[in-house]
Design an enzyme around this catalytic site. Sequence first.
Site, PDB file in Angstrom:
ATOM      1  N   GLU A  99       0.857  -1.185   0.000  1.00  0.00           N
ATOM      2  CA  GLU A  99       0.000   0.000   0.000  1.00  0.00           C
ATOM      3  C   GLU A  99       0.886   1.225   0.000  1.00  0.00           C
ATOM      4  O   GLU A  99       1.909   1.242   0.688  1.00  0.00           O
ATOM      5  CB  GLU A  99      -0.864   0.063   1.274  1.00  0.00           C
ATOM      6  CG  GLU A  99      -2.070  -0.813   1.248  1.00  0.00           C
ATOM      7  CD  GLU A  99      -1.903  -2.002   2.150  1.00  0.00           C
ATOM      8  OE1 GLU A  99      -0.957  -2.015   2.949  1.00  0.00           O
ATOM      9  OE2 GLU A  99      -2.711  -2.942   2.033  1.00  0.00           O
ATOM     10  N   TYR A 111       7.744   2.006  -7.537  1.00  0.00           N
ATOM     11  CA  TYR A 111       7.087   0.703  -7.733  1.00  0.00           C
ATOM     12  C   TYR A 111       6.729   0.465  -9.202  1.00  0.00           C
ATOM     13  O   TYR A 111       6.876  -0.651  -9.709  1.00  0.00           O
ATOM     14  CB  TYR A 111       5.845   0.595  -6.835  1.00  0.00           C
ATOM     15  CG  TYR A 111       6.182   0.727  -5.370  1.00  0.00           C
ATOM     16  CD1 TYR A 111       7.187  -0.047  -4.802  1.00  0.00           C
ATOM     17  CD2 TYR A 111       5.529   1.642  -4.547  1.00  0.00           C
ATOM     18  CE1 TYR A 111       7.527   0.090  -3.459  1.00  0.00           C
ATOM     19  CE2 TYR A 111       5.863   1.775  -3.210  1.00  0.00           C
ATOM     20  CZ  TYR A 111       6.859   0.999  -2.671  1.00  0.00           C
ATOM     21  OH  TYR A 111       7.201   1.131  -1.353  1.00  0.00           O
TER      22      TYR A 111
HETATM   23  C1  LIG Z   1      10.307   6.238  -1.885  1.00  0.00           C
HETATM   24  C2  LIG Z   1      11.804   6.200  -1.570  1.00  0.00           C
HETATM   25  C3  LIG Z   1      12.112   4.911  -0.802  1.00  0.00           C
HETATM   26  C4  LIG Z   1      12.568   6.196  -2.896  1.00  0.00           C
HETATM   27  O1  LIG Z   1      13.938   6.005  -2.564  1.00  0.00           O
HETATM   28  P1  LIG Z   1      15.132   6.566  -3.468  1.00  0.00           P
HETATM   29  O2  LIG Z   1      16.381   6.054  -2.916  1.00  0.00           O
HETATM   30  O3  LIG Z   1      14.994   8.035  -3.627  1.00  0.00           O
HETATM   31  O4  LIG Z   1      14.762   5.835  -4.858  1.00  0.00           O
HETATM   32  P2  LIG Z   1      15.550   5.885  -6.249  1.00  0.00           P
HETATM   33  O5  LIG Z   1      16.621   6.919  -6.216  1.00  0.00           O
HETATM   34  O6  LIG Z   1      15.906   4.502  -6.600  1.00  0.00           O
HETATM   35  O7  LIG Z   1      14.392   6.405  -7.232  1.00  0.00           O
HETATM   36  C5  LIG Z   1      13.419   5.495  -7.709  1.00  0.00           C
HETATM   37  C6  LIG Z   1      12.442   6.221  -8.616  1.00  0.00           C
HETATM   38  O8  LIG Z   1      11.679   7.122  -7.844  1.00  0.00           O
HETATM   39  C7  LIG Z   1      11.450   8.320  -8.593  1.00  0.00           C
HETATM   40  N1  LIG Z   1      12.059   9.434  -7.859  1.00  0.00           N
HETATM   41  C8  LIG Z   1      12.984   9.374  -6.877  1.00  0.00           C
HETATM   42  N2  LIG Z   1      13.230  10.620  -6.410  1.00  0.00           N
HETATM   43  C9  LIG Z   1      12.458  11.452  -7.132  1.00  0.00           C
HETATM   44  C10 LIG Z   1      12.257  12.855  -7.098  1.00  0.00           C
HETATM   45  N3  LIG Z   1      12.906  13.664  -6.239  1.00  0.00           N
HETATM   46  N4  LIG Z   1      11.349  13.396  -7.958  1.00  0.00           N
HETATM   47  C11 LIG Z   1      10.669  12.613  -8.837  1.00  0.00           C
HETATM   48  N5  LIG Z   1      10.813  11.255  -8.895  1.00  0.00           N
HETATM   49  C12 LIG Z   1      11.693  10.697  -8.061  1.00  0.00           C
HETATM   50  C13 LIG Z   1      12.065   8.122  -9.956  1.00  0.00           C
HETATM   51  O9  LIG Z   1      11.083   7.618 -10.815  1.00  0.00           O
HETATM   52  C14 LIG Z   1      13.108   7.074  -9.671  1.00  0.00           C
HETATM   53  O10 LIG Z   1      13.357   6.278 -10.798  1.00  0.00           O
HETATM   54  P3  LIG Z   1      14.611   6.627 -11.765  1.00  0.00           P
HETATM   55  O11 LIG Z   1      15.802   6.129 -11.008  1.00  0.00           O
HETATM   56  O12 LIG Z   1      14.336   5.864 -12.990  1.00  0.00           O
HETATM   57  O13 LIG Z   1      14.607   8.100 -11.942  1.00  0.00           O
HETATM   58  C15 LIG Z   1      12.263   7.449  -0.763  1.00  0.00           C
HETATM   59  O14 LIG Z   1      11.762   8.613  -1.395  1.00  0.00           O
HETATM   60  C16 LIG Z   1      11.812   7.435   0.675  1.00  0.00           C
HETATM   61  O15 LIG Z   1      12.489   6.903   1.549  1.00  0.00           O
HETATM   62  N6  LIG Z   1      10.634   8.045   0.949  1.00  0.00           N
HETATM   63  C17 LIG Z   1      10.089   8.084   2.299  1.00  0.00           C
HETATM   64  C18 LIG Z   1       9.570   6.738   2.725  1.00  0.00           C
HETATM   65  C19 LIG Z   1       8.501   6.237   1.776  1.00  0.00           C
HETATM   66  O16 LIG Z   1       7.636   6.990   1.364  1.00  0.00           O
HETATM   67  N7  LIG Z   1       8.568   4.936   1.462  1.00  0.00           N
HETATM   68  C20 LIG Z   1       7.592   4.278   0.636  1.00  0.00           C
HETATM   69  C21 LIG Z   1       6.482   3.809   1.500  1.00  0.00           C
HETATM   70  S1  LIG Z   1       5.225   2.985   0.544  1.00  0.00           S
END
Ligand SMILES: CC(C)(COP(=O)(O)OP(=O)(O)OC[C@H]1O[C@@H](n2cnc3c(N)ncnc32)[C@H](O)[C@@H]1OP(=O)(O)O)[C@@H](O)C(=O)NCCC(=O)NCCS
Length: 140
Positions: A99, A111
Amino acid sequence: MTVSDLDSIKDILYTDFDDFWSYNIFKSELENENSKYIVAKLNNEIIGFGGIWQVIDEAHITNIVTKKNFRNLGIGSLLLENLINICKNSNKINSITLEVNEDNVIAQKLYEKFDFKVIGKRKNYYNGKAAIIMTLYFNY
Ligand SMILES: CC(C)(COP(=O)(O)OP(=O)(O)OC[C@H]1O[C@@H](n2cnc3c(N)ncnc32)[C@H](O)[C@@H]1OP(=O)(O)O)[C@@H](O)C(=O)NCCC(=O)NCCS
């Protein structure tokens, strides 16, 4: 992820990662035999973690979090890729579900990048906000 990993980030869980479970709930998660948690480390520093629950042939992603100053560098993708591989390699799991808050567009993009598809919505799941339900089905 071990309890000692968790202990090493205990004091920065809320400031440097994100607001989710309390330390005690997280600790009991690590001790739950149906859970599996992994960490991403850079020079021994934990910069992300994520986990699943396994129930019979289904996995549920409970959490994926990247440390705030390491976001958008591929760590979330690395964690998710590893969780997917753990599930695939178990040879028991047929699908992974999660979710995500309807407002959390970045997580939804993460995702989608790994082919998770929207299969439904739960209204008022997060304090008035809906949860989008996303699933990745494996084809054996
Ligand atoms: C969601 C989360 C885990 C992503 O982690 P991350 O290390 O930034 O992920 P990645 O760098 O591998 O990015 C994955 C994709 O997310 C998107 N993305 C990441 N940062 C972004 C930004 N600042 N703006 C837009 N898209 C973004 C892109 O589509 C990216 O894919 P790409 O590598 O092809 O560009 C991180 O933002 C986080 O910890 N958020 C808070 C906790 C959370 O919400 N977890 C999910 C709960 S369901």
